[in-house]
Structures are given as structure tokens and as C-alpha cells.
Motif scaffolding. Sequence first.
Motif, mmCIF file in Angstrom:
data_model
loop_
_atom_site.group_PDB
_atom_site.id
_atom_site.type_symbol
_atom_site.label_atom_id
_atom_site.label_comp_id
_atom_site.label_asym_id
_atom_site.label_seq_id
_atom_site.Cartn_x
_atom_site.Cartn_y
_atom_site.Cartn_z
ATOM 1 N N ALA A 227 0.861 -1.186 0.000
ATOM 2 C CA ALA A 227 0.000 0.000 0.000
ATOM 3 C C ALA A 227 0.893 1.231 0.000
ATOM 4 C CB ALA A 227 -0.921 0.015 1.215
ATOM 5 N N GLN A 228 0.478 2.237 -0.765
ATOM 6 C CA GLN A 228 1.230 3.496 -0.787
ATOM 7 C C GLN A 228 0.259 4.661 -0.764
ATOM 8 O OE1 GLN A 228 4.759 3.875 -3.196
ATOM 9 N NE2 GLN A 228 4.286 5.991 -3.748
ATOM 10 N N GLY A 229 0.445 5.552 0.205
ATOM 11 C CA GLY A 229 -0.330 6.779 0.291
ATOM 12 C C GLY A 229 0.522 7.955 -0.147
ATOM 13 N N ASN A 230 -0.001 8.780 -1.063
ATOM 14 C CA ASN A 230 0.725 9.931 -1.592
ATOM 15 C C ASN A 230 -0.002 11.220 -1.210
ATOM 16 O OD1 ASN A 230 2.743 8.439 -3.504
ATOM 17 N ND2 ASN A 230 0.747 7.604 -4.027
ATOM 18 N N TYR A 231 0.639 12.061 -0.405
ATOM 19 C CA TYR A 231 0.046 13.326 0.013
ATOM 20 C C TYR A 231 0.416 14.421 -0.979
ATOM 21 C CZ TYR A 231 -1.058 17.469 2.734
ATOM 22 O OH TYR A 231 -1.562 18.681 3.145
ATOM 23 N N LYS A 232 -0.586 15.038 -1.593
ATOM 24 C CA LYS A 232 -0.358 16.031 -2.635
ATOM 25 C C LYS A 232 0.031 17.376 -2.018
ATOM 26 C CE LYS A 232 -3.937 13.776 -5.395
ATOM 27 N NZ LYS A 232 -5.280 13.926 -6.029
ATOM 28 N N LEU A 233 1.086 17.976 -2.541
ATOM 29 C CA LEU A 233 1.532 19.292 -2.111
ATOM 30 C C LEU A 233 0.822 20.372 -2.927
ATOM 31 C CD1 LEU A 233 5.335 18.485 -1.700
ATOM 32 C CD2 LEU A 233 3.537 18.419 0.034
ATOM 33 N N GLU A 234 1.297 21.626 -2.832
ATOM 34 C CA GLU A 234 0.638 22.724 -3.557
ATOM 35 C C GLU A 234 0.565 22.425 -5.040
ATOM 36 O OE1 GLU A 234 1.065 27.583 -4.142
ATOM 37 O OE2 GLU A 234 2.394 26.489 -2.765
ATOM 38 N N ASN A 235 1.660 21.904 -5.591
ATOM 39 C CA ASN A 235 1.632 21.344 -6.944
ATOM 40 C C ASN A 235 1.226 19.885 -6.790
ATOM 41 O OD1 ASN A 235 2.128 20.139 -9.423
ATOM 42 N ND2 ASN A 235 4.075 21.207 -9.751
ATOM 43 N N PRO A 236 0.033 19.474 -7.230
ATOM 44 C CA PRO A 236 -0.446 18.113 -6.965
ATOM 45 C C PRO A 236 0.404 17.014 -7.594
ATOM 46 C CG PRO A 236 -1.871 19.243 -8.538
ATOM 47 C CD PRO A 236 -0.955 20.273 -7.986
ATOM 48 N N ASP A 237 1.282 17.388 -8.526
ATOM 49 C CA ASP A 237 2.196 16.397 -9.103
ATOM 50 C C ASP A 237 3.390 16.129 -8.197
ATOM 51 O OD1 ASP A 237 0.612 16.072 -11.315
ATOM 52 O OD2 ASP A 237 1.724 17.502 -12.557
ATOM 53 N N HIS A 238 3.587 16.992 -7.201
ATOM 54 C CA HIS A 238 4.650 16.813 -6.212
ATOM 55 C C HIS A 238 4.013 16.288 -4.929
ATOM 56 C CE1 HIS A 238 7.170 20.167 -8.330
ATOM 57 N NE2 HIS A 238 7.068 19.067 -9.058
ATOM 58 N N ARG A 239 4.555 15.174 -4.394
ATOM 59 C CA ARG A 239 3.890 14.493 -3.287
ATOM 60 C C ARG A 239 4.897 13.936 -2.280
ATOM 61 N NH1 ARG A 239 -0.633 11.156 -6.812
ATOM 62 N NH2 ARG A 239 -1.291 12.948 -8.043
ATOM 63 N N LEU A 240 4.390 13.720 -1.066
ATOM 64 C CA LEU A 240 5.124 12.968 -0.051
ATOM 65 C C LEU A 240 4.434 11.616 0.099
ATOM 66 C CD1 LEU A 240 5.589 15.777 2.635
ATOM 67 C CD2 LEU A 240 7.215 15.065 0.855
ATOM 68 N N PHE A 241 5.222 10.546 0.147
ATOM 69 C CA PHE A 241 4.604 9.227 0.168
ATOM 70 C C PHE A 241 4.969 8.438 1.414
ATOM 71 C CE2 PHE A 241 8.750 7.796 -1.324
ATOM 72 C CZ PHE A 241 8.839 6.492 -0.827
ATOM 73 N N ALA A 242 4.082 7.502 1.768
ATOM 74 C CA ALA A 242 4.341 6.485 2.793
ATOM 75 C C ALA A 242 4.012 5.139 2.179
ATOM 76 C CB ALA A 242 3.493 6.729 4.032
ATOM 77 N N PHE A 243 4.927 4.198 2.282
ATOM 78 C CA PHE A 243 4.793 2.890 1.616
ATOM 79 C C PHE A 243 5.000 1.771 2.617
ATOM 80 C CE2 PHE A 243 6.896 -0.809 -0.208
ATOM 81 C CZ PHE A 243 6.048 -1.155 -1.249
ATOM 82 N N SER A 244 4.252 0.678 2.441
ATOM 83 C CA SER A 244 4.488 -0.526 3.242
ATOM 84 C C SER A 244 4.205 -1.751 2.387
ATOM 85 C CB SER A 244 3.598 -0.547 4.486
ATOM 86 O OG SER A 244 2.229 -0.608 4.119
ATOM 87 N N SER A 245 4.892 -2.838 2.683
ATOM 88 C CA SER A 245 4.667 -4.086 1.945
ATOM 89 C C SER A 245 4.993 -5.280 2.834
ATOM 90 C CB SER A 245 5.529 -4.143 0.673
ATOM 91 O OG SER A 245 6.908 -4.271 1.002
ATOM 92 N N TYR A 246 4.429 -6.418 2.453
ATOM 93 C CA TYR A 246 4.705 -7.672 3.158
ATOM 94 C C TYR A 246 4.706 -8.805 2.141
ATOM 95 C CZ TYR A 246 4.365 -11.597 6.406
ATOM 96 O OH TYR A 246 4.593 -12.761 7.091
ATOM 97 N N GLU A 247 5.710 -9.670 2.213
ATOM 98 C CA GLU A 247 5.820 -10.797 1.277
ATOM 99 C C GLU A 247 6.141 -12.075 2.034
ATOM 100 O OE1 GLU A 247 8.323 -12.190 -2.726
ATOM 101 O OE2 GLU A 247 8.493 -10.139 -1.961
#
Length: 245
Positions: free
Chosen positions: A93-113
Motif C-alpha cells: 500500500a502506498q499513500g501519496n500526500y499532494k503538495l501545492e503542486n499536486p504532481d509533487h507528493r510525499l509518500f508512505a509505503f508498506s509491503s509484506y511478502e
Amino acid sequence: MKKLLLAIAGTCVATSAIAQDEPKPFTMDGEFGLIITTGNTETSSATAGITAQQEFENWSNDYQIEGLYKEETVLQNGEEVERTSAQKFFASAQGNYKLENPDHRLFAFSSYEDDRFSNFAYQATVAGGWSQKMWKTEKTALEYSIGPGYSWSETQEGEDTSSVIVRGSAAFKWFISDTAKFTQTASTEVGSENTKSRAESALTATISGSLSMKFSVRLDHNSNVDEGVEKLDTETAVTLVYNFF
């Protein structure tokens, strides 16, 4: 289970704020493939997966679940014995937080295998950092993300190979026509104990309405494995894909 909860905690916290936003389009695709062979060789294998994307005013979220199972009949001491030769589960799962320019983002990612026939009993990752949509046109789109994180992993022998990592990923889409598209995804997690990389090339064509056929080649690579264990696993599949939303 504790490792799985720890791996997804970062993304759950990061995406908890999206409930305050008015939701925009939600898409979800499910795919399934089945191969059965009989005669001199008897095998059965199944692959399935779900991919979903949410678009909110301030957040863009991606989810992925994959599963692979293979069973075959072999001769042991003159008798036919059924055995499992592949059993794999992967979720991210990855959540992308949109900054003032919505193409620029901060992300949080997690995975399990969990791959029962790999060098590792499990591999889990949490990472965060910078994400950007490089471009998006009617024909092509490209985005990437990069940032630090941490990987929890344990070999089949019980050795702890967890370490700090740097994670990078990229996704490219080419809309060949109204009914066909090509996608290329790649990611790598570079750590002191191991470098884990994944890549998938896929061609998807619409059959009718919400039903499509997908041909894909997937590569999974680990740089540090035990002697006698292959570093690279490949999976070639033809699956049916149904667009639920």
C-alpha cells in the motif's frame, strides 16, 4: 502477524486523514489465471491479484495484493505424490500526500511478502519520502518515488537480515489504443544486508466491456541468498482482468 502489522502501520497512519476529504474516483481491478496440465506431467497452478487506486483532494492511494500457488504430482519410490512447489503472497500500500503542486507528493509505503520457496521466510518494508508525477498525456504517463525506510526480513533458517534501506520505484504507462495499454513498473530496496528488486512488464488488451486479457513478465531479485538458491525468480503469466470500478 506482528511483523505484518508493523509493516503496514506506517501507511495506515499516513492515510488516516483521507477520511476528511471528499472521495473522487475509485478503481479496482481483479485478475485470475489458472493452468492445469495432465498426462506425463500433472501440475496445476493459479495466480490471482487485486489492484486498486483512490483519488482524494489531498491524497492518492495505491493498493496491491498478489498470490501464486502451484501443485504438481511427482514420482517418489515408485509412487505418485502430490507436492506444493510454489506458494507466494504479496501485499503493498502506498499513500501519496499532494503538495501545492499536486504532481509533487510525499509518500508512505508498506509491503509484506511471504514466499515459502524463496530464501526468506518473510520480507516486510516501510518507507517514506518524495514522489512525483513526471508527466501525464493522453498516450503516456510516468511517475517515481524515492526515500529511506526499513526492511524486516528473516531467512528460512531463522537468520535476521533486517536493515535500513533506501527505496526507489517507478511506473510507466503507454496507452497504445483505446483497448490496449503497456505498463512497466520497477522498484528496488537497497540495504546493507540485501537488495530486493521487483519489475513487471505487462500488455493488457480489452476483450469486451470490463473484461481484459493481460500478458505479463515479472522478475523478483534478491542479492543476498544462501548457496544453492537462485537470486532471480521469473513469472510469466496470461490472466483475465476484470474492472470492478
